[in-house]
Design an enzyme around this catalytic site. Structure first.
Site, PDB file in Angstrom:
ATOM      1  N   GLU A 281       0.848  -1.250  -0.046  1.00 17.90           N
ATOM      2  CA  GLU A 281       0.089  -0.119   0.001  1.00 17.90           C
ATOM      3  C   GLU A 281       0.710   1.437   0.086  1.00 17.90           C
ATOM      4  O   GLU A 281       0.682   2.243   0.651  1.00 17.90           O
ATOM      5  CB  GLU A 281      -1.114  -0.106   1.303  1.00 17.90           C
TER       6      GLU A 281
ATOM      7  N   GLU B  84      -6.440  -7.639  -1.488  1.00 13.89           N
ATOM      8  CA  GLU B  84      -7.093  -7.147  -0.230  1.00 13.89           C
ATOM      9  C   GLU B  84      -8.600  -6.858  -0.460  1.00 13.89           C
ATOM     10  O   GLU B  84      -9.105  -5.553  -0.661  1.00 13.89           O
ATOM     11  CB  GLU B  84      -6.452  -5.903   0.452  1.00 13.89           C
TER      12      GLU B  84
END
Length: 978
Positions: A194, A254
């Site tokens: 991320e 995710e």
């Protein structure tokens, strides 16, 4: 402001798209090396594992949050739900908590975990960092990185890269040796996590190129990517997944299933995430990873500042290993996707089926492939819809439930003899059992079982419900009320086709177990655990909720027959609701504050250092210094801080305060005194999206220059803020004249940029200072992200970077005599922006410096035997941290998994050990008052509990409580395979 995963933003996060972290459109994957391509490869339409089209159904778990003794239980439950892949983080500070000391043993044995995944026949996606997030303390960075001058994370920085490389030299060989081309389970690797700038194959700077080079140098050969792919609670959203420009499959690393702010299941979770999963399947997705399928626990000191011991996540498999309703919806989607992976991993969108249904309330999407077609009928509404499907000359009725995406199968090859021409009934799963292909379908009482087959040669059957017309075979029956699955069978050549018709109750209780390379269908159990064959007997473990009041029949379907299994049903067992904790012992843990305490081997420094400077990783630390007071009176101590503090003067409790406030008022007598400060915190920030130096980010304890002065307090917060939008070049012209027409009221912490790049002026007025004030400090804790500071229209300071404290001093006495116009020009380049934290002013001016500090981290040794005395019950706090010890007896019951939790009722903040195992921190920050004690850490008989309460509150109300809804009964059952 960039801390966008804070708990209070949960609702917002669950609705935003995967562009949250700047991943943009790059969801590409670097291909496997030539040596690995035969084992793991992909094209634009799907993944190939060992040369076979494979739909990746992955479960996010963290071995770091599960005791090793329970790894197998959790992994098997995941496998039984149809998952074929496990995704994990390899958290840096879990493996190198202290600098240069690496631990890959016991609960940290990554190699053993990956081999267990392989032994269970699953694959693995490994996310190697070096940043992780994961609601983990400091985002997974070792705390010792804070004390490396010049170190900056997640950007080109030789020092950071040096420590990453050293960690990777220990970590990556374990990963590379477990790659699928080397006989292991690893099929994909994620570098970084991320990152605000680089996702997929994007490498915007040399930092990314360094990570890539290091990974390839150490031997990564399977496909890899940066940061992640399509992170969201609804990864599909309203978009289309087919993209002719994308060279690789669509995958979500995710898919946020529920959220870390939840404990347990809540109504509607299963339906909500079921629909979002089917959207992936229906719109061309080639796989997904739920984050999380099993959350687990934050043992020890691993929690961040948003959670405590529990990381339950409201997940499919609970913190204690229990199964929630969402587990069964996950299983339904997984078994379907894997049954039709030859279609889903090699398909294109097909609009030719759009007129299959005339009801325009229902939406149709379809996937066309060489292996067959799947038509998905989508009911986005809240009411069931009955519709007619127009196929050839026939009209076939079906009912689509609210929110359901209903699949129809067309022209799917079952074996060399038979094609499933149309399945108008929901297909739950298809499995091969030798020469028998079993199709499990799902229909409720009164609904149609409607299946049509095309055979290459004449079929035969003894079942009158199976209609044969030339080379066509059909089953068109109304689903009856059932006490067991309805079975239909026909043969074509040496191949058998078996249809098992069930309702939702039965499919939820259906498991396909592979034992010795053969598939066995078992239906009727809440869960089927271990399965083995011995002397031609199939031995399985049936698991039921502890509170179940009746047995259920379990049917076994092998290649050639069905068998009702013998059950060893146990009578219902009532677990005691609680276990009292008596005979408490206590040990005073405030001895470090005593005037005569000898601080041997403590860290010594001129100014106090942040917690962790001495290498300790706990959330507790003691500080000591001497102060010389000239005259009796009220004094204010100023020092930077983070967390909670307790001050002691000459060994006696003096005050408690929030260290972040920066100052403390004390009543002191003339003379020399020993000042001791106990500092504690509840977890560090996870540093989501943060780039830059970490030396001053979210420091804990006390640190920096310490001042003491008579009078005070001297720090106050600035309010009455206003803002107005600006252009990038406006800063060079200086701030505009302030008026309340152009400027609008502003609340600290508010995003004024709508998560986009932008610029704005922020204004407030500093009151005139008292006579004699010759210096005023402006304390900025965090502005997002770059700020230029103006005093009375004059530029005085420029700061770059969010979440970094800085100060600006005003030393002109004439300026301080009148109200001061304070104006900030803020530049925002990504996500939210504005003034993150309150801005304060400090008027202490010149003051006495408190120097020569000593610091020691940690609560002390909870296992140390001396110093304990019998606890005398008191309603008052004992004044500072104390250890408490008790024992309790647990009686284990054969065939039962009893779940026990510790309820710290009446306690403050602290840590708990069970039989020497640190089970985490309290109080919890999610809706659960007690926290899980892993059953593998409990003795059958006497157990020891130790509590370290930082506030000194007594544990008289705390107890061991049962979580009966999470308990299980394990019943062995068997069948003769002859």
């Amino acid at each position: 402001m960039k801390k966008i995963l804070r708990l209070f933003l949960t609702g917002l996060l669950l609705s935003i798209s995967a562009t949250l972290y700047g991943q943009g459109s790059n969801d590409h994957i670097f291909p496997a090396s030539a040596v690995a391509k035969p084992y793991i490869d992909f094209d634009s339409k799907g993944f190939l594992v060992n040369g076979k089209r494979t739909f990746i159904v992955s479960a996010g778990v963290e071995y770091a949050r599960i005791p090793r003794e329970l790894w197998y239980d959790r992994l098997l439950k995941i496998k039984r739900a149809g998952f074929n892949c496990i995704e994990i983080y390899t958290i840096w500070n879990f493996h190198e908590p202290t600098e240069g000391t690496f631990d890959f043993t016991g609960d940290r044995d990554l190699n053993a975990f990956l081999k267990m995944v392989k032994d269970l026949g699953m694959y693995s996606i490994v996310r190697v960092g070096p940043y992780y997030c994961a609601e983990w303390d400091f985002g997974g960075y070792p705390i010792w990185l804070k004390f490396k001058p010049g170190l900056k994370v997640r950007e080109p920085n030789p020092q950071f890269e040096k420590y990453v490389d050293r960690f990777f030299d220990h970590l990556l060989p374990i990963v590379t040796n477990n790659q699928i081309n080397k006989g292991g389970p690893v099929i994909l690797v994620q570098l970084e996590n991320e990152h605000p700038n680089g996702w997929g194959t994007a490498m915007p700077d040399s930092y990314f190129k360094h990570l890539q080079a290091k990974a390839l140098e150490v031997g990564i050969q399977v496909p890899y990517f940066f940061s992640g792919l399509h992170h969201a609670s609804d990864p599909v959203g309203d978009g289309k997944l087919d993209d002719p420009k994308r060279p690789n499959p669509w995958f979500s690393t995710e898919f946020w299933s529920v959220w870390y702010s939840q404990y347990g299941a809540k109504p509607g979770d299963d339906d909500l995430y079921d629909r979002r999963t089917w959207k992936i399947i229906a719109h061309g997705g080639n796989g997904y990873n739920y984050y999380m399928v099993h959350g687990g626990s934050n043992f020890g000191y691993t929690n961040n500042d948003e959670d405590a011991a529990s990381y339950d996540y409201g997940s499919a498999i609970g913190q204690a290993g229990d199964l929630r309703p969402i587990y069964y919806t996950f299983k339904r989607a997984a078994l379907f996707a894997r049954s039709f992976q030859d279609v889903l991993e090699n398909s294109v969108a097909d609009s030719s089926y759009n007129k299959l249904i005339t009801d325009t309330t229902l939406k149709i999407t379809a996937r066309k492939s060489p292996a067959g077609d799947i038509v998905f009928i989508d009911n986005p509404g809240k009411k069931a819809i009955s519709a007619s499907v127009n196929i050839g000359d026939s009209n076939n009725a079906l009912t689509v439930l609210p929110g359901e995406i209903y699949p129809l199968i067309h022209h799917f090859k079952l074996n060399d003899e038979v094609t499933l021409d149309w399945a108008l009934t929901r297909v739950f799963a298809i499995t091969k059992q030798g020469n028998t292909t079993t199709i499990i379908v799902d229909a409720e009482k009164g609904q149609m079982i409607d299946l049509h087959f095309a055979a290459k040669s004449p079929a035969s059957t003894t079942n009158p419900a199976v209609k044969i017309n030339g080379l066509s075979v059909s089953i068109s029956q109304t689903m009856p009320a059932i006490l067991k699955p309805v079975e239909y069978l026909f043969k074509v050549g040496d191949q058998s086709i078996r249809v098992l018709a069930m309702n939702r109750h039965w499919t939820d209780k259906t498991y396909i177990n592979e034992v010795n390379d053969l598939n066995y269908i078992l239906t009727g159990a809440d869960y089927i655990g271990n399965a083995t064959i011995n002397n031609n007997q199939l031995l399985v473990e049936k698991e039921s909720p502890l509170l179940s009041t009746q047995d259920t029949a379990v049917w076994l379907y092998t290649e050639k027959k069905s068998t009702l299994l013998k059950s060893g049903w146990q009578d219902p067992f009532r677990q005691p609701a609680s276990i009292a904790l008596n005979n408490w012992m206590v040990k005073n843990a405030t001895g470090f504050a005593a005037s005569d305490y000898k601080a041997i081997n403590w860290l010594k420094s001129v100014s106090p250092q942040p917690m962790g400077a001495d290498g300790d990783i706990s959330p507790d630390a003691w500080y000591r210094a001497q102060v010389d007071i000239a005259e009796t009176g009220k004094y204010t101590l100023q020092v930077n801080g983070g967390g909670r503090g307790q001050a002691f003067i000459d060994g006696k409790p003096a005050a408690k305060w929030k260290l972040n406030n920066g100052e403390l008022t004390l009543n002191l007598k003339k003379g020399k005194h020993t000042l001791a400060i106990f500092a504690a915190h509840d977890g560090r920030d996870k540093l989501a999206a943060y780039i830059g130096p970490v030396d001053k980010v979210d420091s804990k304890g006390i640190f920096g220059k310490a001042l003491i002065k008579k009078g005070g307090p001297f720090i106050s917060e600035l309010g009455n803020w206003y803002y107005t939008p600006a252009q990038k070049g406006d800063v060079s012209q200086g701030p505009p004249a302030f008026d309340t027409v152009k400027f609008k009221k502003y609340k600290i912490g508010t995003d004024v940029f709508n998560t986009r790049e932008g610029y704005a002026w922020f204004h407030t007025t500093i009151p005139a200072q008292a006579a004699g004030t010759d210096k005023l400090a402006l304390l900025f804790k965090s502005v997002d992200e770059n700020a230029t500071i103006f005093i009375n229209g004059k530029k005085v300071f420029h700061h770059e970077g969010w979440n970094q404290p800085f100060e600006v001093e005003i030393t002109d006495a004439a300026v301080l005599k009148a109200p001061i116009n304070l104006t900030l020009f803020i530049e925002n380049y990504s996500n939210e922006g504005g003034i993150d934290q309150p801005v304060k002013i400090n008027a202490i001016g010149d003051a006495q410096t408190v120097s020569n500090w000593q610091m020691k981290g940690g609560p002390g040794n909870p296992a140390k035997k001396n110093g304990w005395t019998k606890m005398m019950v008191s309603k008052d706090s004992t004044g500072g941290p104390h250890f408490y010890r008790s024992s309790f007896t647990v009686t284990q019951v054969k065939g039962k998994t009893l779940i026990w939790r510790f309820d710290p009722k009446g306690l403050g903040h602290g840590t708990v050990w069970i039989n020497g195992h640190n089970i985490g921190r309290y109080p919890e920050k999610i809706p659960v008052s007690s926290f899980y004690i892993p059953e593998c850490w409990l003795n059958n008989g006497l157990n020891q509990l130790v509590v370290y309460d930082e506030d000194g509150k007594q544990p008289g109300q705390s107890e061991i409580v049962a979580e009966q809804v999470a308990g299980r009964t394990i019943t062995p059952i068997n069948a003769d395979l002859n």
